[in-house]
Enzyme design. Sequence first.
Site, short mmCIF file in Angstrom:
data_model
loop_
_atom_site.label_atom_id
_atom_site.label_comp_id
_atom_site.label_asym_id
_atom_site.label_seq_id
_atom_site.Cartn_x
_atom_site.Cartn_y
_atom_site.Cartn_z
N CYS A 1 -70.82 -52.40 -2.80
CA CYS A 1 -71.49 -53.38 -2.56
C CYS A 1 -71.92 -53.29 -1.08
CB CYS A 1 -70.40 -54.06 -3.10
SG CYS A 1 -69.40 -54.60 -4.28
N HIS B 1 -71.74 -59.86 1.33
CA HIS B 1 -71.32 -59.53 0.38
C HIS B 1 -71.09 -60.93 -0.46
CE1 HIS B 1 -71.12 -57.58 -3.19
NE2 HIS B 1 -69.59 -57.17 -3.31
N ASN C 1 -70.19 -61.26 -8.79
CA ASN C 1 -70.35 -60.44 -7.90
C ASN C 1 -72.01 -59.13 -8.22
OD1 ASN C 1 -70.28 -58.23 -6.71
ND2 ASN C 1 -67.92 -58.00 -6.67
N1 ACO Z 1 -57.56 -63.79 -17.14
C1 ACO Z 1 -56.41 -64.24 -16.68
N2 ACO Z 1 -55.21 -63.94 -16.82
C2 ACO Z 1 -55.63 -62.59 -16.26
C3 ACO Z 1 -56.85 -62.57 -15.68
C4 ACO Z 1 -57.45 -62.76 -16.65
N3 ACO Z 1 -58.90 -62.46 -16.42
N4 ACO Z 1 -57.08 -61.12 -15.23
C5 ACO Z 1 -55.99 -60.85 -15.36
N5 ACO Z 1 -54.77 -61.78 -15.12
C6 ACO Z 1 -53.47 -61.60 -15.25
C7 ACO Z 1 -52.36 -60.49 -15.07
O1 ACO Z 1 -53.09 -59.89 -16.15
C8 ACO Z 1 -51.35 -60.99 -14.65
O2 ACO Z 1 -50.71 -61.42 -15.51
P1 ACO Z 1 -49.19 -61.58 -15.03
O3 ACO Z 1 -48.56 -61.89 -13.79
O4 ACO Z 1 -48.03 -62.21 -16.43
O5 ACO Z 1 -48.41 -59.89 -15.06
C9 ACO Z 1 -51.99 -61.90 -13.48
O6 ACO Z 1 -53.25 -62.67 -13.90
C10 ACO Z 1 -52.09 -61.62 -12.54
O7 ACO Z 1 -53.00 -60.60 -11.75
P2 ACO Z 1 -53.00 -59.97 -10.93
O8 ACO Z 1 -54.11 -58.29 -10.69
O9 ACO Z 1 -51.87 -59.60 -9.25
O10 ACO Z 1 -53.89 -60.94 -10.19
P3 ACO Z 1 -54.97 -61.32 -8.60
O11 ACO Z 1 -54.22 -62.29 -8.83
O12 ACO Z 1 -54.35 -59.84 -7.61
O13 ACO Z 1 -55.86 -61.62 -9.02
C11 ACO Z 1 -58.36 -60.37 -8.42
C12 ACO Z 1 -56.80 -60.52 -9.02
C13 ACO Z 1 -59.05 -61.46 -8.57
C14 ACO Z 1 -59.02 -59.31 -8.80
C15 ACO Z 1 -57.61 -60.22 -7.17
O14 ACO Z 1 -56.82 -59.66 -6.57
C16 ACO Z 1 -58.80 -59.75 -6.36
O15 ACO Z 1 -59.60 -60.70 -5.73
N6 ACO Z 1 -58.78 -59.09 -5.68
C17 ACO Z 1 -60.58 -58.17 -4.95
C18 ACO Z 1 -61.68 -57.92 -6.03
C19 ACO Z 1 -62.74 -58.35 -5.03
O16 ACO Z 1 -63.75 -58.85 -4.28
N7 ACO Z 1 -63.54 -56.79 -5.18
C20 ACO Z 1 -64.60 -57.01 -5.71
C21 ACO Z 1 -65.19 -56.63 -3.81
S1 ACO Z 1 -66.12 -55.44 -3.11
C22 ACO Z 1 -66.90 -55.22 -4.50
O17 ACO Z 1 -67.54 -56.09 -4.62
C23 ACO Z 1 -66.94 -53.42 -5.11
#
Ligand code: ACO
Length: 328
Positions: free
Chosen positions: A122, A255, A285
């Site tokens: 990215c 980004h 993204n």
């Molecule tokens: N829909 C509904 N529920 C979901 C989904 C979905 N699509 N995906 C996960 N969940 C659930 C999980 O199963 C979990 O449930 P549980 O508590 O019953 O186990 C709950 O939601 C929370 O899951 P987490 O993985 O802990 O969610 P988190 O709050 O960390 O959010 C996310 C995940 C959005 C990926 C977050 O960590 C984030 O924004 N990270 C940065 C990611 C990013 O921006 N990456 C790109 C940057 S670099 C690049 O661009 C390559």
Amino acid sequence: MSKYTRIVGTGSCLPPRRVSNHDMTTLLAARGLDTSDEWIVSRSGISARHFADDGVLSSDLGATAARHAIDMAGLKPDDIDLIIVATSTPDFLGGFPSTACVVQRKLGITNDCAALDVQAVCSGFVYAMSVADNFIRCGMHKRVLVIGAEVFSRILDFNDRTTCVLFGDGAGAVVLAASDEPGVLATRLHADGRHADILCVPGAVQGGAIAGSAFLYMDGQAVFKLAVSVLEKVANEVLQIAGMEASQIDWLIPHQANIRIMQGTAKKLGLPMEKMVVTVDQHGNTSAASIPLALDVAMRDGRIKAGQHIMLEAVGGGFTWGAVLARI
Ligand code: ACO
């Protein structure tokens, strides 16, 4: 020898198939997975993304974006003397031959100009801008096409609901030209390979087949924490190199990974959200394509005006990160 690099044209291309969060909900339900517009919007700020149809390659999207950028610059494809494509989804396995060479062919360029791919996930577009700026300032090239192009949908695991809802396909391009007027004011790049495994496609080619997974893997929380801290640091580094203050930035074009990371960075820099170009809501993204896509949107809708200062900054797999400060 010209002292500076200026952005003289921008262009972009989104594949026509728009996939809303509602569409994603239906798509995942067919696999027995739950998601919702509310979950996706609240975690990422994403409402929709575009997916390329089968057979559409990064070079197709990149070449279309490039044609728009070359037109805006008032140039012809054969005026370009270097092509750099930032992509993690190259046309060919291992990027062999490079997507930049394919783009050269698709643009009908026959002047034997150099063409290369840059891989910084990215951060790829910011990396490619810095490479191009240095080539121009050392006098080796005068008109460089820099493209970020991705078909990320090809490496998404639609059985992994946490990652597949976040990404999309698209391309953006800029034409950079040697100039006596200031344009790119500072660039800075970083990497820390100790974090290579938090965001990766862990498979490898072995004996003519993929050993391991060919799908994107992400430890979302680890990425989130690292992203906000390094983005603030690198933004301040380029400001310092240019002798400027954050308050002098007219447009922050980060980004487009996740609105919460983007808000966190703007806050740390003391910039109001009104100064940030946001396309993540409609594009998702798009990895290396996200910054040039957002830049082109804001150039063409008239938000970015001549003489204004823009900050581009990105973070991505590797772990890589970087920033570019430029005057338009
Ligand atoms: N829909 C509904 N529920 C979901 C989904 C979905 N699509 N995906 C996960 N969940 C659930 C999980 O199963 C979990 O449930 P549980 O508590 O019953 O186990 C709950 O939601 C929370 O899951 P987490 O993985 O802990 O969610 P988190 O709050 O960390 O959010 C996310 C995940 C959005 C990926 C977050 O960590 C984030 O924004 N990270 C940065 C990611 C990013 O921006 N990456 C790109 C940057 S670099 C690049 O661009 C390559």
